[in-house]
Design an enzyme around this catalytic site. Sequence first.
Site, PDB file in Angstrom:
ATOM      1  N   ARG A  60      12.873  11.192  -3.593  1.00  0.00           N
ATOM      2  CA  ARG A  60      12.702   9.741  -3.481  1.00  0.00           C
ATOM      3  C   ARG A  60      13.988   9.038  -3.058  1.00  0.00           C
ATOM      4  O   ARG A  60      13.946   7.931  -2.520  1.00  0.00           O
ATOM      5  CB  ARG A  60      12.159   9.186  -4.804  1.00  0.00           C
ATOM      6  CG  ARG A  60      10.706   9.559  -5.006  1.00  0.00           C
ATOM      7  CD  ARG A  60      10.218   9.120  -6.349  1.00  0.00           C
ATOM      8  NE  ARG A  60      10.135  10.198  -7.301  1.00  0.00           N
ATOM      9  CZ  ARG A  60      10.109  10.036  -8.617  1.00  0.00           C
ATOM     10  NH1 ARG A  60      10.175   8.834  -9.133  1.00  0.00           N
ATOM     11  NH2 ARG A  60      10.010  11.079  -9.411  1.00  0.00           N
ATOM     12  N   GLU A  97      14.490  13.815 -17.301  1.00  0.00           N
ATOM     13  CA  GLU A  97      13.689  13.261 -18.407  1.00  0.00           C
ATOM     14  C   GLU A  97      12.609  14.285 -18.776  1.00  0.00           C
ATOM     15  O   GLU A  97      12.248  14.431 -19.925  1.00  0.00           O
ATOM     16  CB  GLU A  97      13.049  11.931 -17.968  1.00  0.00           C
ATOM     17  CG  GLU A  97      12.415  11.163 -19.110  1.00  0.00           C
ATOM     18  CD  GLU A  97      11.694   9.900 -18.656  1.00  0.00           C
ATOM     19  OE1 GLU A  97      11.626   9.640 -17.447  1.00  0.00           O
ATOM     20  OE2 GLU A  97      11.180   9.194 -19.533  1.00  0.00           O
TER      21      GLU A  97
HETATM   22  O1  LIG Z   1      17.880   9.769 -14.252  1.00  0.00           O
HETATM   23  P1  LIG Z   1      17.074  11.030 -14.301  1.00  0.00           P
HETATM   24  O2  LIG Z   1      16.600  11.359 -15.705  1.00  0.00           O
HETATM   25  O3  LIG Z   1      17.766  12.192 -13.672  1.00  0.00           O
HETATM   26  O4  LIG Z   1      15.718  10.776 -13.509  1.00  0.00           O
HETATM   27  C1  LIG Z   1      15.664  10.135 -12.260  1.00  0.00           C
HETATM   28  C2  LIG Z   1      15.334  11.081 -11.146  1.00  0.00           C
HETATM   29  O5  LIG Z   1      14.018  11.653 -11.348  1.00  0.00           O
HETATM   30  C3  LIG Z   1      13.246  11.459 -10.170  1.00  0.00           C
HETATM   31  O6  LIG Z   1      13.365  12.504  -9.283  1.00  0.00           O
HETATM   32  P2  LIG Z   1      12.681  13.934  -9.466  1.00  0.00           P
HETATM   33  O7  LIG Z   1      13.736  14.927  -9.840  1.00  0.00           O
HETATM   34  O8  LIG Z   1      11.488  13.817 -10.377  1.00  0.00           O
HETATM   35  O9  LIG Z   1      12.289  14.351  -8.010  1.00  0.00           O
HETATM   36  P3  LIG Z   1      11.443  13.654  -6.835  1.00  0.00           P
HETATM   37  O10 LIG Z   1      12.279  12.511  -6.311  1.00  0.00           O
HETATM   38  O11 LIG Z   1      11.322  14.748  -5.834  1.00  0.00           O
HETATM   39  O12 LIG Z   1      10.117  13.205  -7.391  1.00  0.00           O
HETATM   40  C4  LIG Z   1      13.824  10.197  -9.565  1.00  0.00           C
HETATM   41  O13 LIG Z   1      13.526  10.093  -8.183  1.00  0.00           O
HETATM   42  C5  LIG Z   1      15.298  10.331  -9.831  1.00  0.00           C
HETATM   43  O14 LIG Z   1      15.952  11.106  -8.836  1.00  0.00           O
HETATM   44  N1  LIG Z   2       9.651   7.407 -15.956  1.00  0.00           N
HETATM   45  C1  LIG Z   2       9.845   7.767 -14.682  1.00  0.00           C
HETATM   46  N2  LIG Z   2       9.121   7.204 -13.699  1.00  0.00           N
HETATM   47  C2  LIG Z   2       9.323   7.581 -12.407  1.00  0.00           C
HETATM   48  N3  LIG Z   2      10.199   8.502 -12.039  1.00  0.00           N
HETATM   49  C3  LIG Z   2      10.942   9.082 -12.991  1.00  0.00           C
HETATM   50  N4  LIG Z   2      11.925  10.008 -12.924  1.00  0.00           N
HETATM   51  C4  LIG Z   2      12.358  10.239 -14.174  1.00  0.00           C
HETATM   52  N5  LIG Z   2      11.701   9.498 -15.059  1.00  0.00           N
HETATM   53  C5  LIG Z   2      10.810   8.753 -14.350  1.00  0.00           C
END
Ligand SMILES: O=P(O)(O)OC[C@H]1O[C@H](OP(=O)(O)OP(=O)(O)O)[C@H](O)[C@@H]1O
Ligand SMILES: Nc1ncnc2[nH]cnc12
Length: 175
Positions: A60, A97
């Site tokens: 993202r 998370e």
């Molecule tokens: O602050 P944090 O606890 O690290 O969480 C935030 C991260 O989690 C999500 O990415 P994810 O790793 O789920 O991958 P994605 O973008 O491919 O969905 C989001 O896009 C952030 O990069």
């Molecule tokens: N609560 C949340 N919603 C969307 N993206 C996330 N990545 C980590 N935690 C998330």
Amino acid sequence: MSKKLEEYVVTIPDFPEPGIMFRDITSVIQDPDGLKLAVDGLANLVKDTDFDLIVGPESRGFIFGVPVAYLTGKGFIPVRKKGKLPRETVSQKYDLEYGQAEVEIHVDAIKPGQKVVIVDDLIATGGSAEAAVKLVEQLGGKVVKMIFVMELAGLKGREKLKDYDVESLIVYEGK
Ligand SMILES: O=P(O)(O)OC[C@H]1O[C@H](OP(=O)(O)OP(=O)(O)O)[C@H](O)[C@@H]1O
Ligand SMILES: Nc1ncnc2[nH]cnc12
């Protein structure tokens, strides 16, 4: 009156697992007005920042990092999940998370002394952002700002990044 950015975010309880309030950005970017509010809003957060490059974590972070790089006239450097980048990399493990991951960056992506802005959709625990910072710093780069569309303040990602300039367009007080 036109809608505010936060009105484009859809929250899905218990996704991808019980207890998580998932803040979805697909509902933001599928609407041209939502996409514009988010990208212009992020670009506005760095309008007075002196920097050389945008770094965005997969996946993202790519969605928002590339248009902000384009608008600000900078290059974009991807931080990718392990095994995806074709040339020499450095890597970093971190906790999410929900779950664990390892990310990488190309070693030649950042030159020592270059000033970097990190862009992502959301900061939760701050684990992903902290991993991106460590990769940039391993290459001798300097993180001058970190910008997010959304921040889940209850998960205290800011505390992990207290030495950095962190700004978000929308702050949720809980998680
Ligand atoms: O602050 P944090 O606890 O690290 O969480 C935030 C991260 O989690 C999500 O990415 P994810 O790793 O789920 O991958 P994605 O973008 O491919 O969905 C989001 O896009 C952030 O990069
Ligand atoms: N609560 C949340 N919603 C969307 N993206 C996330 N990545 C980590 N935690 C998330």
